[in-house]
Design a protein around this motif. Structure first.
Motif, PDB file in Angstrom:
ATOM      1  N   ASN A 289       0.821  -1.211   0.000  1.00  0.00           N
ATOM      2  CA  ASN A 289       0.000   0.000   0.000  1.00  0.00           C
ATOM      3  C   ASN A 289       0.852   1.257   0.000  1.00  0.00           C
ATOM      4  OD1 ASN A 289      -2.680  -0.993  -0.120  1.00  0.00           O
ATOM      5  ND2 ASN A 289      -2.546  -1.659   1.995  1.00  0.00           N
ATOM      6  N   ALA A 290       2.018   1.208   0.625  1.00  0.00           N
ATOM      7  CA  ALA A 290       2.926   2.356   0.576  1.00  0.00           C
ATOM      8  C   ALA A 290       3.421   2.583  -0.848  1.00  0.00           C
ATOM      9  CB  ALA A 290       4.104   2.135   1.524  1.00  0.00           C
ATOM     10  N   CYS A 291       3.722   1.503  -1.562  1.00  0.00           N
ATOM     11  CA  CYS A 291       4.135   1.625  -2.965  1.00  0.00           C
ATOM     12  C   CYS A 291       2.998   2.157  -3.825  1.00  0.00           C
ATOM     13  CB  CYS A 291       4.606   0.269  -3.488  1.00  0.00           C
ATOM     14  SG  CYS A 291       6.158  -0.309  -2.766  1.00  0.00           S
ATOM     15  N   LEU A 292       1.773   1.742  -3.543  1.00  0.00           N
ATOM     16  CA  LEU A 292       0.614   2.257  -4.266  1.00  0.00           C
ATOM     17  C   LEU A 292       0.477   3.763  -4.081  1.00  0.00           C
ATOM     18  CD1 LEU A 292      -2.258  -0.340  -3.697  1.00  0.00           C
ATOM     19  CD2 LEU A 292      -1.435   0.497  -5.891  1.00  0.00           C
ATOM     20  N   ARG A 293       0.615   4.213  -2.836  1.00  0.00           N
ATOM     21  CA  ARG A 293       0.501   5.651  -2.566  1.00  0.00           C
ATOM     22  C   ARG A 293       1.610   6.425  -3.281  1.00  0.00           C
ATOM     23  NH1 ARG A 293      -0.829   3.568   2.543  1.00  0.00           N
ATOM     24  NH2 ARG A 293       1.307   3.850   3.296  1.00  0.00           N
ATOM     25  N   ALA A 294       2.816   5.864  -3.277  1.00  0.00           N
ATOM     26  CA  ALA A 294       3.925   6.541  -3.960  1.00  0.00           C
ATOM     27  C   ALA A 294       3.661   6.640  -5.458  1.00  0.00           C
ATOM     28  CB  ALA A 294       5.221   5.774  -3.703  1.00  0.00           C
ATOM     29  N   ALA A 295       3.103   5.591  -6.054  1.00  0.00           N
ATOM     30  CA  ALA A 295       2.797   5.618  -7.488  1.00  0.00           C
ATOM     31  C   ALA A 295       1.721   6.648  -7.792  1.00  0.00           C
ATOM     32  CB  ALA A 295       2.359   4.233  -7.941  1.00  0.00           C
ATOM     33  N   ARG A 296       0.718   6.736  -6.930  1.00  0.00           N
ATOM     34  CA  ARG A 296      -0.361   7.693  -7.163  1.00  0.00           C
ATOM     35  C   ARG A 296       0.164   9.131  -7.065  1.00  0.00           C
ATOM     36  NH1 ARG A 296      -3.861   5.389  -4.183  1.00  0.00           N
ATOM     37  NH2 ARG A 296      -5.097   4.451  -5.830  1.00  0.00           N
ATOM     38  N   VAL A 297       0.999   9.398  -6.070  1.00  0.00           N
ATOM     39  CA  VAL A 297       1.586  10.739  -5.920  1.00  0.00           C
ATOM     40  C   VAL A 297       2.463  11.069  -7.131  1.00  0.00           C
ATOM     41  CG1 VAL A 297       3.217  12.110  -4.572  1.00  0.00           C
ATOM     42  CG2 VAL A 297       1.470  10.754  -3.404  1.00  0.00           C
ATOM     43  N   ALA A 298       3.251  10.095  -7.586  1.00  0.00           N
ATOM     44  CA  ALA A 298       4.127  10.324  -8.731  1.00  0.00           C
ATOM     45  C   ALA A 298       3.334  10.697  -9.976  1.00  0.00           C
ATOM     46  CB  ALA A 298       4.964   9.077  -8.986  1.00  0.00           C
ATOM     47  N   LEU A 299       2.257   9.985 -10.229  1.00  0.00           N
ATOM     48  CA  LEU A 299       1.466  10.237 -11.437  1.00  0.00           C
ATOM     49  C   LEU A 299       0.656  11.528 -11.334  1.00  0.00           C
ATOM     50  CD1 LEU A 299       0.362   6.556 -12.031  1.00  0.00           C
ATOM     51  CD2 LEU A 299       1.836   7.903 -13.524  1.00  0.00           C
ATOM     52  N   ASP A 300       0.161  11.829 -10.148  1.00  0.00           N
ATOM     53  CA  ASP A 300      -0.590  13.085  -9.980  1.00  0.00           C
ATOM     54  C   ASP A 300       0.310  14.295 -10.108  1.00  0.00           C
ATOM     55  OD1 ASP A 300      -2.957  11.784  -9.657  1.00  0.00           O
ATOM     56  OD2 ASP A 300      -2.957  11.846  -7.469  1.00  0.00           O
ATOM     57  N   GLY A 301       1.610  14.106  -9.853  1.00  0.00           N
ATOM     58  CA  GLY A 301       2.530  15.235  -9.892  1.00  0.00           C
ATOM     59  C   GLY A 301       3.185  15.464 -11.229  1.00  0.00           C
ATOM     60  N   ARG A 302       2.820  14.668 -12.253  1.00  0.00           N
ATOM     61  CA  ARG A 302       3.465  14.842 -13.567  1.00  0.00           C
ATOM     62  C   ARG A 302       3.160  16.198 -14.157  1.00  0.00           C
ATOM     63  NH1 ARG A 302       2.331   9.862 -17.472  1.00  0.00           N
ATOM     64  NH2 ARG A 302       3.821  10.981 -18.749  1.00  0.00           N
TER      65      ARG A 302
END
Length: 302
Positions: A289-302
């Motif tokens: 779930n921590a990796c999921l949150r990191a992926a979501r933050v990464a994509l939202d910040g593009r």
């Protein structure tokens, strides 16, 4: 008592079909895999494989035990995930895959996550979306970041959970100063048909999701490119468009990374969705779930 690690090897062998492929995936030599399967046969007290000079095949007993192994491994994973939830720590090994082109977006955030949690080990790979679901189900990966280009989301796969990460618009990417960009308004079917008749069309090889979606849009517009160049990876296509060579359907955020590309909206609009797949038995795992949150933050910040 049947050894859990050997049951996992049997489970992987049943999925991969050969000792060589199983060994390559697990990072062992073929002889080591053969020895572990032979030891499992002794524990089970029955022949699990039929061996010839060329290959090994599962016996009926081997197939039955491999099915049991899948259920045993799933139950073990669910129990381990619950204990990690109780412990409240982000730790352990997470094998992650992502579609080509997203690694530069995800990697910095995953690296930060790993630094913040020293007991967490992330192993990242690049793999295509069509094979990701099977790879997560057979535990090659714990999490797979994929995309889909169809208007409707793909059917849910039993045993997997799909997590929405991001949705982005698909545009017609053209070089700055291109005639198509000089006329205001979105690119209609008629304008797309005229454009591809005169230009080199850049796309993925046959079978890729972006190619299937692009070909469907071209067919709907009755557009037939005279010159089609095929490249793996949307980033490669964007780089070629940026040189002034050809047109492509690209995610708007990717096109925006190049100062020499003009992004033109389509009419009707077109989108792609980015998802993450995890096993249902591991859906509560704090590290995943921590990796999921990191992926979501990464994509939202593009």
């Amino acid at each position: 008592m049947l050894d859990l690690r050997r049951l996992e090897i049997l489970h992987r062998f049943a999925a991969r079909g050969t000792i060589t492929a199983t060994a390559a995936e697990l990072g062992y030599s073929p002889s080591a895999i053969s020895q572990q399967l032979a030891a499992l046969e002794r524990e089970a007290g029955v022949a699990l494989l039929e061996r010839t000079a060329q290959r090994a095949n599962l016996t009926d007993a081997g197939r039955e035990l491999a099915e049991h192994a899948g259920r045993i491994l799933a139950a073990t994973e669910a129990a381990a995930s619950r204990m990690r939830v109780r412990a409240g720590t982000v730790a352990g090994r997470v094998a992650l895959s992502c579609i080509p082109g997203l690694a530069p977006v995800l990697a910095p955030h995953l690296a930060t996550l790993q630094r913040d949690h020293p007991e967490l080990s992330i192993v990242a790979h690049e793999t295509g979306a069509p094979t990701a679901a099977a790879a997560v189900l057979d535990r090659s990966y714990d999490l797979a970041v994929i995309d889909h280009w169809a208007a409707e989301p793909p059917a849910q796969v039993s045993g997997l959970v799909a997590h929405h990460l991001h949705r982005e618009e698909i545009v017609v990417a053209v070089p700055v100063g291109h005639d198509l960009a000089e006329r205001p308004g979105p690119v209609t079917a008629a304008r797309l048909r005229d454009a591809v008749r005169e230009e080199t069309w850049l796309c993925a090889p046959p079978g890729r999701l972006s190619r299937l979606a692009g070909d469907e849009r071209l067919a709907a517009a009755d557009a037939s490119p005279l010159r089609r160049w095929e490249f793996e990876g949307l980033h490669v296509q964007a780089a070629v468009v940026a040189t002034g060579t050809g047109l492509a359907l690209l995610p708007a955020e990717l096109a925006a990374e190049h100062a020499t590309i003009t992004a033109l909206p389509l009419s009707p609009r077109m989108h792609r969705t980015i998802q993450a797949l995890t096993r249902r038995t591991a859906s509560e795992d704090p590290a995943i779930n921590a990796c999921l949150r990191a992926a979501r933050v990464a994509l939202d910040g593009r």
